[in-house]
Design a protein around this motif. Structure first.
Motif, PDB file in Angstrom:
ATOM      1  N   GLY A 255      13.928  12.394   4.994  1.00  0.00           N
ATOM      2  CA  GLY A 255      14.644  11.506   5.891  1.00  0.00           C
ATOM      3  C   GLY A 255      14.576  10.041   5.528  1.00  0.00           C
ATOM      4  N   MET A 256      13.912   9.688   4.426  1.00  0.00           N
ATOM      5  CA  MET A 256      13.785   8.288   4.023  1.00  0.00           C
ATOM      6  C   MET A 256      14.258   8.126   2.584  1.00  0.00           C
ATOM      7  N   GLY A 257      15.170   7.191   2.381  1.00  0.00           N
ATOM      8  CA  GLY A 257      15.615   6.862   1.050  1.00  0.00           C
ATOM      9  C   GLY A 257      14.693   5.840   0.415  1.00  0.00           C
ATOM     10  N   PRO A 258      14.959   5.437  -0.843  1.00  0.00           N
ATOM     11  CA  PRO A 258      14.106   4.443  -1.511  1.00  0.00           C
ATOM     12  C   PRO A 258      14.041   3.118  -0.759  1.00  0.00           C
ATOM     13  N   ALA A 259      15.180   2.677  -0.205  1.00  0.00           N
ATOM     14  CA  ALA A 259      15.179   1.411   0.536  1.00  0.00           C
ATOM     15  C   ALA A 259      14.338   1.512   1.800  1.00  0.00           C
ATOM     16  N   ASP A 260      14.398   2.657   2.474  1.00  0.00           N
ATOM     17  CA  ASP A 260      13.596   2.838   3.685  1.00  0.00           C
ATOM     18  C   ASP A 260      12.106   2.842   3.356  1.00  0.00           C
ATOM     19  N   ARG A 261      11.731   3.515   2.251  1.00  0.00           N
ATOM     20  CA  ARG A 261      10.316   3.545   1.882  1.00  0.00           C
ATOM     21  C   ARG A 261       9.825   2.161   1.470  1.00  0.00           C
ATOM     22  N   ARG A 262      10.671   1.403   0.775  1.00  0.00           N
ATOM     23  CA  ARG A 262      10.289   0.054   0.384  1.00  0.00           C
ATOM     24  C   ARG A 262      10.092  -0.830   1.615  1.00  0.00           C
ATOM     25  N   ALA A 263      11.022  -0.744   2.588  1.00  0.00           N
ATOM     26  CA  ALA A 263      10.887  -1.547   3.799  1.00  0.00           C
ATOM     27  C   ALA A 263       9.638  -1.154   4.583  1.00  0.00           C
ATOM     28  N   ALA A 264       9.298   0.143   4.589  1.00  0.00           N
ATOM     29  CA  ALA A 264       8.102   0.582   5.303  1.00  0.00           C
ATOM     30  C   ALA A 264       6.835   0.026   4.653  1.00  0.00           C
ATOM     31  N   ARG A 265       6.871  -0.176   3.328  1.00  0.00           N
ATOM     32  CA  ARG A 265       5.716  -0.759   2.642  1.00  0.00           C
ATOM     33  C   ARG A 265       5.661  -2.267   2.802  1.00  0.00           C
ATOM     34  N   GLY A 266       6.752  -2.860   3.312  1.00  0.00           N
ATOM     35  CA  GLY A 266       6.776  -4.302   3.488  1.00  0.00           C
ATOM     36  C   GLY A 266       7.060  -5.066   2.222  1.00  0.00           C
ATOM     37  N   ALA A 267       7.757  -4.472   1.260  1.00  0.00           N
ATOM     38  CA  ALA A 267       8.086  -5.146   0.010  1.00  0.00           C
ATOM     39  C   ALA A 267       9.557  -5.524   0.014  1.00  0.00           C
ATOM     40  N   PRO A 268       9.908  -6.757  -0.337  1.00  0.00           N
ATOM     41  CA  PRO A 268      11.316  -7.159  -0.346  1.00  0.00           C
ATOM     42  C   PRO A 268      12.062  -6.612  -1.556  1.00  0.00           C
ATOM     43  N   VAL A 269      13.372  -6.706  -1.494  1.00  0.00           N
ATOM     44  CA  VAL A 269      14.238  -6.282  -2.590  1.00  0.00           C
ATOM     45  C   VAL A 269      14.296  -7.393  -3.631  1.00  0.00           C
ATOM     46  N   ALA A 270      14.357  -7.022  -4.883  1.00  0.00           N
ATOM     47  CA  ALA A 270      14.523  -8.031  -5.927  1.00  0.00           C
ATOM     48  C   ALA A 270      15.887  -8.700  -5.788  1.00  0.00           C
TER      49      ALA A 270
END
Length: 703
Positions: A255-270
């Protein structure tokens, strides 16, 4: 948190690079986790996770034996190396203003022999602090490290002034929450010569006797457009930075894509992104960044990069209604093919006052502490470089006190439209019939009131602030209350009589102190901007995401200067900010804006704050069960708890004041729970700030 720190002393060395100290013994002291930019006799360090391109040092070749001449610029600066050299040569001749004219947000430090010049910004988003130390003066861009260095106690009198009159520089003075640590006012520079210090301004002050020449409105708006475009361009042309990979991605999650997992870790997008709330300020920055022409390497000369789309983040609060129009405007703007739109939905976990028990210690207290978790959730979905529209209201809008400035210049006809707008906002009531006359009389009274009389009047009213506090239920009431040289803040009604009396003494002393007096409207507008810039700085620290930089172009020096050149007759018109930004976008070739663009949204913000207050009431009652503010003699716990309960039930109390009380109490608890110090070495202080870890009683401190 990132900061720079250094000092100037009479001694030629203090052991920063293994030299001998003042006492003849080998003594060293340096900040924890720092990098030395230059060493003795007047060392300078950069502390924190600075990016390589955010630290630039330029030197000028000098003959052998001549004084060292160099310039350090820390932050986002759009100047070329050649422009930095020209600025350094100008500063060597005493022209400090050249160091503040480049696009971006930065701090400049110039060393010419044993003379150091540290230049602050105009808004106050990048302040400079100083304190006497070791026979000289230490300076930094954060107050807490200097407080650690001198083992400072809390300045309870400053905290009282911060709660009673947060927008009155005369009450705050040059102090900080730490006794002995001073602040350089916005628009000023700190000059150090072998330990001695001098604070001087680099901006011209308008005359009270002669009105400044009026700039043509068209040319003034063009100046704002050029400054804002250059401010955004400085961020786009800076090197891109990829966020750090830690913590590691745990892999696929149902239920979580790469963007969702990144946001859950608190890391911004490059890459680079921007807020997109549907309002005028954030939309202007997003559209400028997405379609700014003339950048090298872009497709057809447009966009943020070769094939790169700007990440636009919209926050959707699921707990309240009434902001559907803003969301629709954001979606309409995000239809631009050069924008990648992301909507961050959140419920009760992102309301104001949520997660009060977590969060980092900030340099100073600020109202943004109670909404830090709300902003952190939005920013976690953003980019490594994220544009925000903070400060646009204070930079472009007209403070109500500017009506008095118009009367001083005999421009009465320009009062017609703002007064008519206030009358319309009152609605068809009997009271609204008297609004034009009441506002005009208040503006004329302020125009005829001297600076000293205005402060003395405010000092006399302050001890009765709990009874005097005006009802700001309507826009006309708020405007009338703002037509004064000074007024109590929203939290003043809950302070004790002793605290208010002490702040009143501060105002009385400031009234008789010689100073360069400005026009009332201009002075109040600058104080309001300084307050907003300080709160933005605290928000940056409270909602900080690792590897992310927040950029607020509206607080840049060149944007603030361009906005100050706007005629007051243009500023006071209803909807002036939206009209100015619409013309800014039109000058950049962007004309297609959704209907309702620029509409105010203060009512929605108030509803969200009240909902968060109601939801977090048990935690707030526990916070003020035995508050440190009461131990310091600033409030009575019973009174604050009663106000919190009444506000949660819908009573029309100033919610901003309750937020300031809660934020200050929260900051005090985090400060006293802190462990460790900012300094290390054989001569490092043995104790941290607030020595002993106890809030001192007001009766043990000097006012």
């Amino acid at each position: 948190m990132r900061w720079l720190v250094g000092w100037s002393s009479i001694a030629a060395s203090f052991g920063t690079v293994g030299a001998v100290g003042n006492s003849g013994e080998g003594r060293t002291v340096h900040p924890v986790g720092s990098q030395l930019l230059w060493g003795d006799p007047d060392p300078l360090w950069a502390v924190g996770d600075w990016r390589p391109d955010e630290i630039r040092i330029i030197g000028v070749a000098t003959p052998e034996g001549a004084p060292t001449t160099r310039l350090a610029v820390l932050g986002c600066c759009g100047a070329t190396d050649e422009q930095l050299r020209v600025g350094l040569l100008a500063a060597r001749g005493g022209a400090m203003r050249h160091l503040t004219a480049w696009p971006g947000s930065y701090t400049a430090v110039v060393q010419i022999g044993r003379r150091l010049t540290v230049v602050g910004d105009l808004a106050g988003a990048r302040p400079v602090f100083h304190t006497p130390w070791a026979g000289g003066t230490a300076y930094a861009t954060a107050a807490l490290p200097l407080a650690d260095l001198i083992e400072a106690q809390l300045d309870i009198g400053h905290l009282a002034a911060l709660l009673a009159c947060p927008e009155t520089p005369e009450a705050l003075g040059d102090g900080t929450p730490y006794a002995g640590v001073k602040r350089v006012p916005p628009g000023h520079a700190l000059i150090l010569r072998e330990g001695s210090r001098e604070i001087t301004g680099y901006e011209a002050v308008a005359s009270l006797a002669v009105a400044a020449p009026q700039v043509d409105p068209v040319h003034a708006v063009e100046g704002v457009r050029d400054a804002l475009v250059e401010a955004v361009r400085a961020r786009l042309t800076a090197p891109r930075h990829a966020p750090e990979t830690l913590p590691q991605d745990p892999g696929p999650v149902p239920g979580m894509g790469p963007a969702d997992r990144r946001a859950a870790r608190g890391a911004p997008v490059a890459g680079i992104g921007a807020d997109l709330s549907g309002g005028s300020a954030s939309a202007t920055l997003a559209l400028l960044a997405a379609g700014l022409p003339g950048l090298p390497g872009t497709l057809l000369g447009h966009g943020t990069g070769a094939g790169e789309r700007l990440l636009a983040v919209t926050f959707n609060d699921l707990t309240t209604r009434g902001h559907e129009d803003e969301l629709e405007r954001a979606r309409a703007i995000a239809a631009n093919p050069r924008l990648h739109h992301v909507v961050v939905a959140a419920g009760e976990e992102a309301l104001p006052y949520a997660s009060l028990g977590t969060g980092p210690l900030t340099d100073e207290p600020g109202p943004s502490l109670v909404v830090a978790e709300r902003h952190r959730r939005r920013l976690a979905a953003g980019s490594a470089d994220h544009l925000v529209g903070h400060g646009a209201r204070q930079v472009l809008d007209a403070h109500p006190a500017r009506l008095a400035d118009l009367l001083m210049d005999r421009r009465r006809r320009h009062l017609l439209r703002p007064v008519a707008a206030l009358t319309k906002a009152e609605g068809p009531t009997a009271h609204s019939l008297f609004v034009p006359l009441t506002v005009y009389r208040a503006a004329r009274r302020l125009a005829r009131t001297s600076y000293r009389t205005g402060l003395e009047t405010a000092a006399g009213l302050l001890p009765d602030a709990n009874r005097y506090a005006p009802d700001l239920a309507t826009p006309a009431d708020a405007s009338l209350a703002a037509l004064a040289w000074s007024r109590p803040g929203p939290a003043a009604r809950w302070l004790t009589g002793e605290a208010l009396a002490e702040v009143s003494v501060r105002l009385q002393e400031a009234a008789i102190r010689p100073t360069s007096v400005q026009r009332p409207g201009e002075a109040r507008a600058r104080a309001t901007l300084a307050r907003a810039a300080a709160d933005h700085r605290i928000l940056e620290q409270a909602a900080e995401i690792r590897s992310q930089r927040l950029h607020a172009p509206f607080l840049d020096n060149q944007v603030v200067r361009a906005a100050r050149a706007l005629p007051e007759s243009l500023r006071v018109q209803p909807g002036a900010r939206a009209a100015i930004l619409r013309r800014v976008l039109g000058g950049a070739g962007i004309h297609d804006l959704p209907p309702g663009w620029g509409a105010p949204s203060q009512a929605t913000s108030t509803a969200v704050t009240r909902t968060g207050l109601r939801t977090a009431l048990p935690d707030l009652m526990a916070l003020f069960d035995a508050p440190l503010l009461a131990d310091a003699g600033l409030v009575e716990a019973r009174v604050v708890r009663k106000a919190l309960r009444a506000a949660s039930e819908g009573e029309p109390l100033p919610l901003d004041g309750l937020a300031e009380l809660a934020s200050t109490e929260l900051w005090l608890r985090r400060l006293l729970a802190r462990r460790g110090t900012c300094w290390t070495g054989t001569a490092a202080p043995r104790q941290r700030a607030v020595a002993g870890g106890v809030v001192p009683s007001r009766r043990t401190l000097q006012p």
